[in-house]
Design a protein around this motif. Sequence first.
Motif, short mmCIF file in Angstrom:
data_model
loop_
_atom_site.label_atom_id
_atom_site.label_comp_id
_atom_site.label_asym_id
_atom_site.label_seq_id
_atom_site.Cartn_x
_atom_site.Cartn_y
_atom_site.Cartn_z
N ILE A 207 8.57 111.20 27.39
CA ILE A 207 9.30 112.22 28.13
C ILE A 207 9.18 111.79 29.68
CG2 ILE A 207 9.07 114.67 28.36
CD1 ILE A 207 7.36 114.84 25.69
N GLN A 208 10.51 111.76 30.04
CA GLN A 208 10.58 111.42 31.33
C GLN A 208 11.73 112.25 32.39
OE1 GLN A 208 11.62 107.14 30.93
NE2 GLN A 208 9.29 106.68 31.10
N ARG A 209 11.35 112.70 33.33
CA ARG A 209 12.36 112.94 34.14
C ARG A 209 13.40 112.21 34.73
NH1 ARG A 209 11.57 116.58 39.67
NH2 ARG A 209 13.77 116.92 40.23
N GLN A 210 14.79 112.47 34.51
CA GLN A 210 15.78 111.63 35.13
C GLN A 210 16.70 112.45 35.91
OE1 GLN A 210 17.94 109.69 31.84
NE2 GLN A 210 16.39 108.05 31.56
N GLY A 211 17.01 111.90 37.20
CA GLY A 211 17.86 112.49 38.02
C GLY A 211 16.89 113.86 38.59
N ALA A 212 18.04 114.59 38.96
CA ALA A 212 17.58 115.92 39.54
C ALA A 212 17.32 117.13 38.55
CB ALA A 212 18.69 116.48 40.59
N ASP A 213 17.94 117.12 37.33
CA ASP A 213 17.87 118.00 36.32
C ASP A 213 17.79 117.67 35.05
OD1 ASP A 213 20.45 117.35 36.36
OD2 ASP A 213 21.05 119.56 36.78
N ARG A 214 17.43 116.47 34.81
CA ARG A 214 17.67 116.12 33.41
C ARG A 214 16.22 115.35 32.82
NH1 ARG A 214 23.67 113.13 32.86
NH2 ARG A 214 24.84 114.95 33.64
N ILE A 215 16.04 115.51 31.44
CA ILE A 215 15.06 114.87 30.90
C ILE A 215 15.29 114.00 29.54
CG2 ILE A 215 12.81 115.57 29.59
CD1 ILE A 215 12.77 118.36 31.32
N LEU A 216 14.56 112.98 29.62
CA LEU A 216 14.83 111.79 28.75
C LEU A 216 13.68 112.34 27.62
CD1 LEU A 216 16.06 109.49 27.10
CD2 LEU A 216 14.46 108.23 28.31
N ILE A 217 14.12 112.47 26.38
CA ILE A 217 12.89 112.70 25.32
C ILE A 217 13.06 111.83 24.14
CG2 ILE A 217 11.95 114.66 23.79
CD1 ILE A 217 13.54 116.62 25.60
N GLN A 218 12.14 110.98 23.78
CA GLN A 218 12.24 110.12 22.68
C GLN A 218 10.77 110.32 21.95
OE1 GLN A 218 12.79 106.09 24.53
NE2 GLN A 218 15.03 106.49 24.20
N VAL A 219 11.02 110.51 20.83
CA VAL A 219 10.12 110.93 19.81
C VAL A 219 9.99 109.89 18.53
CG1 VAL A 219 8.49 112.53 18.58
CG2 VAL A 219 9.69 113.32 20.63
N PRO A 220 9.11 109.11 18.27
CA PRO A 220 9.04 108.12 16.99
C PRO A 220 8.70 108.95 16.00
CG PRO A 220 7.90 107.28 18.91
CD PRO A 220 7.88 108.62 19.42
N GLY A 221 9.22 108.80 14.75
CA GLY A 221 8.71 109.41 13.58
C GLY A 221 9.53 110.62 13.15
N ILE A 222 10.31 111.12 14.07
CA ILE A 222 10.95 112.63 13.71
C ILE A 222 12.35 112.19 12.85
CG2 ILE A 222 12.41 114.31 14.75
CD1 ILE A 222 9.67 114.90 15.18
#
Length: 555
Positions: A207-222
């Motif tokens: 879970i990482q912030r990208q740019g001014a207003d975006r969030i990258l979310i990667q969850v294994p196993g979902i």
Amino acid sequence: MLQIPLWNRLMIVVVVLAGLSLAMPNLFYDRVERHNDAVAAIEATGASTEALEADRALWPDFLPSTLVNLGLDLRGGAHLLAEVQVADVYEARMDGLWPDVRDALRDVRDQVGTIRRQDAPAGELHVRISEPAGIAAAVAAVRELATPVVGLTGIAAPTLEVRGETDTVIVTLSEAERQATDDRTMQQSVEIVRRRVDEAGTREPTIQRQGADRILIQVPGIGSAQELKDLIGTTARLTFHPVVRRTTDPEARVDAREILLPSMDEPGAFYVLEQTPVVTGDDLVDSQPAFDQQTGQPAVTFRFNPSGARDFGDYTAANIGAPFAIVLDNEVVSAPVIRSAITGGSGQITGNFTVAESTELAVLLRAGALPAEMVFLEERTIGPELGADSIQAGEIAALVAFAAVLVFMVLSYGLFGVFASVALVLNVGLIFGVLSLIGATLTLPGIAGIVLTIGMAVDANVLVFERIREELKTAKGPARAIELGYSRALSAIVDANLTTFLIAVILFVLGSGPVRGFSVTLGIGIITSVFTAIYVTRLIIVTWFDRARPKTIEV
């Protein structure tokens, strides 16, 4: 003489056995994972089923059950890119500011007359006064509410911009406060998403912030991106509102500062509430699933922080006999009548919950409400088949590297090469043991780091063996040659591996995502390879030498 103290031997054996025991569950990954999931489900709900008990029995409880978490590229899972609507927070800030503005203008009522809040664009607060001549006094009174905000330049700027137009006071957030609010909103959103995903039992999300207003979310196993969206998108916003009246008319007229919300448990029932809440879920510090002592039904208990407890206690003390509504996600959970002042700062939410629903609600409330709406710009699901292919490719690469190193060492150094090969096998086991112990996530770059470590792991042995060869030409006997070989090669081993370890640390500190995964496995591999080369290989050689007592040795 070539000697290793008994305590030193025992320590080496204990460390190796501990590392191998921690790595062992990874050989039975599916069984251990199902066991761990069953144990976690039983502990979370307090209830057990035959299926859960069957999964729990797949692995003995007395054995280690820690696993190396597989990353998204190895296991499959869900990927989301979300955009946080940070502008939504401005409207909420203005709505929360209205009571303070109203009180400030009441202090100068003799100059401004009556006051009334007007409809305004999002992010603005408009207040109309009946005496236009007092607009300057009104603006000055509202400006007193502003506090300084310190920006990157260190220059304090006010949090509010207040101006007057004829008979209307217009309040907005200053540019400095908007930037600070945006940063706080993003930080809060990232942390809330992280807590929701973690507490739901998933493994090592990215879970990482990208740019001014975006969030990258990667969850294994979902299993799907929609499943992840359902979890993250749940607002779980808890508020407590004064009740104006109850009605069965879904089209009932309400005033400008009132809201009409449906009842969760009573179909066809609606409540007219004051729009501004008394307290919100932001004041919660804890929330736990429980059971109602009177009915035995699942419930959720909550506890406020000191500020929320004080506001809640003051309101209930001043409104004994009046109803108030507990609102969850724009639905009235219940609307009890205040019997006495609630000053303890804690309470209970009851409704038609199941045990699983009360547990999930407690998790969401404990994580907090998302400060702003999230719009998902990109979503995709990586299937486990692709992850299996990646694991197979990584295994082939590791086996090829492993076999090549073993053949090289045996051909180059004979029996001593066999000793180094045994240490190399133990080294790989120790790497997985440490990864399991710290709960690290293994990705494709991480596998690359392990493969690189396999290639580098014998470097220290090569230095030692070459040094032993040199000492055999001048030393008195093989024991002395082995002892001098290890002692005089130590500085070169430390220097060579220390520089590589520093690079791994720099990659970990400055990198992110796959780069970090590579640096973690590389750094751990360096530590374990040095340990096996200096201690494990030496212990094997000394043990062999004590038993065989050769007159000469060939390296």
